[in-house]
Write an enzyme that holds these catalytic residues in place. Structure first.
Site, PDB file in Angstrom:
ATOM      1  N   GLU A 114       0.898  -1.130   0.005  1.00  0.00           N
ATOM      2  CA  GLU A 114       0.320   0.063  -0.150  1.00  0.00           C
ATOM      3  C   GLU A 114       0.827   1.373   0.299  1.00  0.00           C
ATOM      4  O   GLU A 114       1.048   2.123  -0.508  1.00  0.00           O
ATOM      5  CB  GLU A 114      -0.904   0.286   1.306  1.00  0.00           C
ATOM      6  CG  GLU A 114      -2.439   0.650   1.093  1.00  0.00           C
ATOM      7  CD  GLU A 114      -3.266   0.526  -0.046  1.00  0.00           C
ATOM      8  OE1 GLU A 114      -3.604   0.968  -0.779  1.00  0.00           O
ATOM      9  OE2 GLU A 114      -2.857  -0.634  -0.747  1.00  0.00           O
ATOM     10  N   ARG A 152      21.081   4.392 -20.902  1.00  0.00           N
ATOM     11  CA  ARG A 152      21.452   4.501 -21.952  1.00  0.00           C
ATOM     12  C   ARG A 152      22.369   5.668 -22.244  1.00  0.00           C
ATOM     13  O   ARG A 152      23.090   6.410 -23.574  1.00  0.00           O
ATOM     14  CB  ARG A 152      20.352   4.930 -23.122  1.00  0.00           C
ATOM     15  CG  ARG A 152      18.617   3.774 -23.013  1.00  0.00           C
ATOM     16  CD  ARG A 152      17.841   4.082 -23.541  1.00  0.00           C
ATOM     17  NE  ARG A 152      18.173   4.529 -24.693  1.00  0.00           N
ATOM     18  CZ  ARG A 152      18.087   3.956 -26.117  1.00  0.00           C
ATOM     19  NH1 ARG A 152      18.018   2.776 -26.572  1.00  0.00           N
ATOM     20  NH2 ARG A 152      18.119   4.514 -27.350  1.00  0.00           N
TER      21      ARG A 152
END
Ligand code: ADE
Length: 230
Positions: A114, A152
Site C-alpha cells: 500500500e 542509455r
C-alpha cells in the site's frame, strides 16, 4: 554510475540487468547495479517489513525501521542522489534522465504493497519519482525504467553515440520511421528518398517526418518544440 536499489525483490532487478544492453553496460564497467533488501535489516524473527495502517484502511504499510536501516547501510558517494519510486512523485521524462546521468551514484527506494510509512520520507528525504499516472504493484519496474533510461545516456553504453542522439525526445521530437531489408514487403515499399544515397535529402526527409509525427501524435510536445524554435 552505481545504482543501489533498495527492494524486497532483488531478483527482479538483477534479472532485468542481465540481458542485452544493460548486461553489456555492467560487463563493461559502465554501470554497477547493487541491491539491498530491507528484509535483511528487520529485527524480529519473522523478518517483518510491513504492518497494518494506523487509522485503518486497506493494505499493508512498509515499516520505517527496516527501510531506514537498509538505507543507512549504503555507502554514499559525494555525487549521489536518492530517489523514491512512487506514483506521487514528479513524472520521469527524458530531461530528468539526462540530469540523473550526471550523478555517479543513484540510490533507488522501491516500495510495495500500500505504501511507505511517511517517516521513511521524512528521514531519508528522497526525490520522489513516478513513471506515469498509473499504479503498479511495486517500485521495481519503475526503478528499472529509470535505470535503463539513464544507462542509455552514459558514454559507451550504446554502440554508437548517434543511437542515442536520434532517439525520440532527444531533440524535442519523436523519432522518424525506420526501414530495413527487404525493400518491398507485402506490397509496402521503402520510400525512394532512403535509397538514393543523398544524405542531405535523407536528413531533410527524416526531420520532416519527425515534425509530422510529433504534431499528430503529441501536440503537447510539438507546441513546446515550436516555441523553442522561434
Ligand atoms: N510504484 C507504483 N506505481 C508507480 C509509478 N507509477 N511510478 C513509480 N513508482 C510506482
Amino acid at each position: 554510475m552505481q545504482f543501489d536499489v533498495m527492494t524486497l525483490f532483488p531478483e527482479m532487478i538483477e534479472n532485468a540487468c542481465s540481458h542485452s544492453i544493460m548486461k553489456r553496460a555492467v560487463d563493461a564497467g559502465i554501470i554497477s547495479v547493487n541491491t539491498v533488501n530491507p528484509r535483511d535489516f528487520t529485527l524480529d524473527k519473522h523478518k517483518k517489513v510491513d504492518d497494518t495502517p494506523y487509522g485503518g484502511g486497506a493494505g499493508m504499510v512498509l515499516m520505517a525501521q527496516p527501510y531506514v536501516d537498509a538505507y543507512e547501510s549504503i555507502e554514499r558517494e559525494e555525487n549521489s542522489i536518492t530517489l523514491m519510486m512512487t506514483p506521487q512523485g514528479t513524472p520521469f521524462d527524458n530531461e530528468m534522465g539526462r540530469k540523473l546521468a550526471q550523478y555517479s551514484q543513484i540510490v533507488i527506494l522501491c516500495g510495495h504493497y500500500e505504501g511507505y510509512d511517511e517517516r521513511i520520507r521524512e528521514i531519508i528525504n528522497p526525490v520522489e519519482v513516478s513513471i506515469g499516472d498509473f499504479v503498479l504493484t511495486g517500485g521495481e519496474l519503475p526503478a528499472l525504467c529509470v535505470i535503463d533510461s539513464v544507462t542509455r545516456k552514459l558514454d559507451g553504453a550504446l554502440g554508437k553515440i548517434e543511437s542515442m542522439e536520434e532517439d525520440s525526445f532527444e531533440n524535442g521530437l519523436l523519432e522518424y520511421p525506420h526501414y530495413t531489408k527487404p525493400r518491398e514487403y507485402r506490397g509496402l515499399v521503402v520510400p525512394d528518398v532512403l535509397l538514393n544515397g543523398n544524405h542531405a535529402l535523407i536528413e531533410e526527409y527524416r526531420h520532416a517526418q519527425q515534425i509530422e509525427r510529433t504534431k499528430k501524435r503529441r501536440p503537447d510536445l510539438y507546441e513546446k518544440w515550436v516555441k523553442n524554435h522561434k
